[in-house]
Design a protein around this motif. Sequence first.
Motif, PDB file in Angstrom:
ATOM      1  N   TYR A  82      71.953  83.376 101.961  1.00 31.64           N
ATOM      2  CA  TYR A  82      73.233  83.487 101.244  1.00 31.64           C
ATOM      3  C   TYR A  82      74.401  83.510 102.222  1.00 31.64           C
ATOM      4  CZ  TYR A  82      76.617  85.248  97.847  1.00 31.64           C
ATOM      5  OH  TYR A  82      77.705  85.393  97.025  1.00 31.64           O
ATOM      6  N   LYS A  83      74.249  84.307 103.266  1.00 35.58           N
ATOM      7  CA  LYS A  83      75.316  84.439 104.280  1.00 35.58           C
ATOM      8  C   LYS A  83      75.620  83.089 104.922  1.00 35.58           C
ATOM      9  CE  LYS A  83      74.211  86.715 107.959  1.00 35.58           C
ATOM     10  NZ  LYS A  83      73.885  87.734 108.953  1.00 35.58           N
ATOM     11  N   GLY A  84      74.606  82.282 105.133  1.00 37.56           N
ATOM     12  CA  GLY A  84      74.797  80.978 105.751  1.00 37.56           C
ATOM     13  C   GLY A  84      75.425  79.941 104.832  1.00 37.56           C
ATOM     14  N   ARG A  85      75.260  80.110 103.528  1.00 44.30           N
ATOM     15  CA  ARG A  85      75.738  79.091 102.579  1.00 44.30           C
ATOM     16  C   ARG A  85      77.024  79.459 101.856  1.00 44.30           C
ATOM     17  NH1 ARG A  85      70.207  77.667  99.420  1.00 44.30           N
ATOM     18  NH2 ARG A  85      69.100  76.837 101.194  1.00 44.30           N
ATOM     19  N   PHE A  86      77.213  80.721 101.560  1.00 45.69           N
ATOM     20  CA  PHE A  86      78.312  81.116 100.674  1.00 45.69           C
ATOM     21  C   PHE A  86      79.200  82.157 101.340  1.00 45.69           C
ATOM     22  CE2 PHE A  86      74.541  80.263  97.957  1.00 45.69           C
ATOM     23  CZ  PHE A  86      74.937  79.014  97.505  1.00 45.69           C
ATOM     24  N   LYS A  87      79.839  81.779 102.429  1.00 45.15           N
ATOM     25  CA  LYS A  87      80.662  82.716 103.199  1.00 45.15           C
ATOM     26  C   LYS A  87      81.898  83.174 102.443  1.00 45.15           C
ATOM     27  CE  LYS A  87      79.090  80.742 107.471  1.00 45.15           C
ATOM     28  NZ  LYS A  87      79.317  79.770 108.478  1.00 45.15           N
ATOM     29  N   GLU A  88      82.537  82.273 101.734  1.00 50.74           N
ATOM     30  CA  GLU A  88      83.791  82.573 101.059  1.00 50.74           C
ATOM     31  C   GLU A  88      83.574  82.838  99.570  1.00 50.74           C
ATOM     32  OE1 GLU A  88      86.637  82.891 102.767  1.00 50.74           O
ATOM     33  OE2 GLU A  88      85.488  82.459 104.563  1.00 50.74           O
ATOM     34  N   CYS A  89      82.765  83.809  99.274  1.00 53.46           N
ATOM     35  CA  CYS A  89      82.440  84.081  97.875  1.00 53.46           C
ATOM     36  C   CYS A  89      82.736  85.537  97.545  1.00 53.46           C
ATOM     37  CB  CYS A  89      80.962  83.761  97.636  1.00 53.46           C
ATOM     38  SG  CYS A  89      80.499  83.793  95.926  1.00 53.46           S
ATOM     39  N   ASP A  90      83.264  85.768  96.353  1.00 50.77           N
ATOM     40  CA  ASP A  90      83.633  87.119  95.939  1.00 50.77           C
ATOM     41  C   ASP A  90      82.535  87.846  95.176  1.00 50.77           C
ATOM     42  OD1 ASP A  90      86.146  86.870  97.046  1.00 50.77           O
ATOM     43  OD2 ASP A  90      87.000  86.020  95.225  1.00 50.77           O
ATOM     44  N   THR A  91      81.331  87.311  95.179  1.00 48.50           N
ATOM     45  CA  THR A  91      80.229  87.925  94.444  1.00 48.50           C
ATOM     46  C   THR A  91      79.845  89.261  95.069  1.00 48.50           C
ATOM     47  OG1 THR A  91      79.375  85.767  93.786  1.00 48.50           O
ATOM     48  CG2 THR A  91      77.847  87.603  93.693  1.00 48.50           C
ATOM     49  N   ILE A  92      79.648  90.259  94.220  1.00 47.93           N
ATOM     50  CA  ILE A  92      79.189  91.587  94.644  1.00 47.93           C
ATOM     51  C   ILE A  92      77.665  91.598  94.587  1.00 47.93           C
ATOM     52  CG2 ILE A  92      79.219  94.055  94.070  1.00 47.93           C
ATOM     53  CD1 ILE A  92      82.001  93.041  94.758  1.00 47.93           C
ATOM     54  N   ILE A  93      77.028  92.028  95.681  1.00 50.31           N
ATOM     55  CA  ILE A  93      75.565  92.112  95.707  1.00 50.31           C
ATOM     56  C   ILE A  93      75.145  93.575  95.763  1.00 50.31           C
ATOM     57  CG2 ILE A  93      73.442  91.504  96.929  1.00 50.31           C
ATOM     58  CD1 ILE A  93      74.913  89.048  98.026  1.00 50.31           C
ATOM     59  N   THR A  94      74.277  93.939  94.829  1.00 49.93           N
ATOM     60  CA  THR A  94      73.709  95.282  94.785  1.00 49.93           C
ATOM     61  C   THR A  94      72.199  95.151  94.910  1.00 49.93           C
ATOM     62  OG1 THR A  94      75.487  96.147  93.411  1.00 49.93           O
ATOM     63  CG2 THR A  94      73.414  97.341  93.362  1.00 49.93           C
ATOM     64  N   MET A  95      71.639  95.828  95.889  1.00 50.50           N
ATOM     65  CA  MET A  95      70.198  95.790  96.105  1.00 50.50           C
ATOM     66  C   MET A  95      69.504  96.767  95.156  1.00 50.50           C
ATOM     67  SD  MET A  95      69.757  93.603  98.659  1.00 50.50           S
ATOM     68  CE  MET A  95      68.142  93.906  99.330  1.00 50.50           C
ATOM     69  N   LEU A  96      68.362  96.329  94.641  1.00 48.43           N
ATOM     70  CA  LEU A  96      67.523  97.161  93.779  1.00 48.43           C
ATOM     71  C   LEU A  96      66.222  97.451  94.504  1.00 48.43           C
ATOM     72  CD1 LEU A  96      67.833  95.179  90.424  1.00 48.43           C
ATOM     73  CD2 LEU A  96      69.083  97.240  91.078  1.00 48.43           C
ATOM     74  N   SER A  97      65.755  98.671  94.401  1.00 52.01           N
ATOM     75  CA  SER A  97      64.493  99.014  95.044  1.00 52.01           C
ATOM     76  C   SER A  97      63.813 100.140  94.290  1.00 52.01           C
ATOM     77  CB  SER A  97      64.744  99.444  96.486  1.00 52.01           C
ATOM     78  OG  SER A  97      63.525  99.760  97.122  1.00 52.01           O
ATOM     79  N   THR A  98      62.486 100.148  94.366  1.00 52.63           N
ATOM     80  CA  THR A  98      61.729 101.238  93.740  1.00 52.63           C
ATOM     81  C   THR A  98      61.648 102.436  94.674  1.00 52.63           C
ATOM     82  OG1 THR A  98      59.681 100.255  94.554  1.00 52.63           O
ATOM     83  CG2 THR A  98      60.312  99.756  92.283  1.00 52.63           C
ATOM     84  N   THR A  99      61.975 102.238  95.929  1.00 56.08           N
ATOM     85  CA  THR A  99      61.952 103.335  96.888  1.00 56.08           C
ATOM     86  C   THR A  99      63.342 103.489  97.496  1.00 56.08           C
ATOM     87  OG1 THR A  99      61.325 101.831  98.671  1.00 56.08           O
ATOM     88  CG2 THR A  99      59.550 102.949  97.515  1.00 56.08           C
ATOM     89  N   GLN A 100      63.619 104.673  97.971  1.00 57.85           N
ATOM     90  CA  GLN A 100      64.908 104.884  98.609  1.00 57.85           C
ATOM     91  C   GLN A 100      64.959 104.103  99.916  1.00 57.85           C
ATOM     92  OE1 GLN A 100      65.340 109.155  98.913  1.00 57.85           O
ATOM     93  NE2 GLN A 100      66.670 109.143  97.120  1.00 57.85           N
ATOM     94  N   ILE A 101      66.052 103.425 100.125  1.00 58.13           N
ATOM     95  CA  ILE A 101      66.249 102.646 101.344  1.00 58.13           C
ATOM     96  C   ILE A 101      66.697 103.598 102.456  1.00 58.13           C
ATOM     97  CG2 ILE A 101      67.605 100.795 102.391  1.00 58.13           C
ATOM     98  CD1 ILE A 101      65.795  99.756 100.235  1.00 58.13           C
ATOM     99  N   GLN A 102      66.118 103.409 103.625  1.00 55.04           N
ATOM    100  CA  GLN A 102      66.509 104.252 104.745  1.00 55.04           C
ATOM    101  C   GLN A 102      67.983 104.025 105.069  1.00 55.04           C
ATOM    102  OE1 GLN A 102      63.884 103.110 107.891  1.00 55.04           O
ATOM    103  NE2 GLN A 102      62.237 104.432 107.168  1.00 55.04           N
ATOM    104  N   GLN A 103      68.648 105.075 105.489  1.00 53.02           N
ATOM    105  CA  GLN A 103      70.072 105.027 105.799  1.00 53.02           C
ATOM    106  C   GLN A 103      70.415 103.937 106.813  1.00 53.02           C
ATOM    107  OE1 GLN A 103      72.272 106.653 104.103  1.00 53.02           O
ATOM    108  NE2 GLN A 103      74.064 106.074 105.270  1.00 53.02           N
ATOM    109  N   GLU A 104      69.553 103.741 107.808  1.00 54.95           N
ATOM    110  CA  GLU A 104      69.811 102.716 108.827  1.00 54.95           C
ATOM    111  C   GLU A 104      69.850 101.321 108.210  1.00 54.95           C
ATOM    112  OE1 GLU A 104      66.376 103.239 111.223  1.00 54.95           O
ATOM    113  OE2 GLU A 104      67.081 105.087 112.114  1.00 54.95           O
ATOM    114  N   VAL A 105      68.913 101.037 107.314  1.00 54.76           N
ATOM    115  CA  VAL A 105      68.864  99.733 106.665  1.00 54.76           C
ATOM    116  C   VAL A 105      70.104  99.548 105.807  1.00 54.76           C
ATOM    117  CG1 VAL A 105      67.585  98.286 105.018  1.00 54.76           C
ATOM    118  CG2 VAL A 105      66.352  99.664 106.692  1.00 54.76           C
TER     119      VAL A 105
END
Length: 163
Positions: A82-105
């Motif tokens: 996505y980063k390589g193809r759609f640099k100038e895009c206003d889309t908001i991305i929210t990650m979904l996960s069944t486990t808590q994502i580590q703070q570093e990630v």
Amino acid sequence: MQKLRSILLVDDDEVTNFINTELINSLEVTQHLKVCENGKEAMDYLDKAHSKSGDEDFIIPDLIFLDVNMPVMNGMEFLEAYKGRFKECDTIITMLSTTQIQQEVFQTLTATNLVVSFIEKPLTKDKITDLVNGIIRVYYHNCKADEAEKNNESKSGEAESKN
């Protein structure tokens, strides 16, 4: 409540997709909802949406709910593409996960300016409405700021032409 133009839900779990589709549709927070079962399918959809073909079935989403773990192309691989193809895009991305994502990630991904938030599954009415209301507030604020900037430029141009 104002509606988003389009939401893209990217998740490989059919049951989760069914439940999330029913929930999103019942909340009436978007005019268009598209479901893709992996990152590659989502990239193919976005390529068509960004091609400006005018096809009403392919709308650039205001919001993408993106699962982390999927076959074919997972959430992290999707973000790289996505980063390589759609640099100038206003889309908001929210990650979904069944486990808590580590703070570093989380910090790494938010530093890319692609991922706005992480939501632990399952999606709920409150999680969706809070996110959508936040997007609408920011969009409305940005539109008003852009409008004010254009008005100021117009006024300064008029003042210069009078001199």
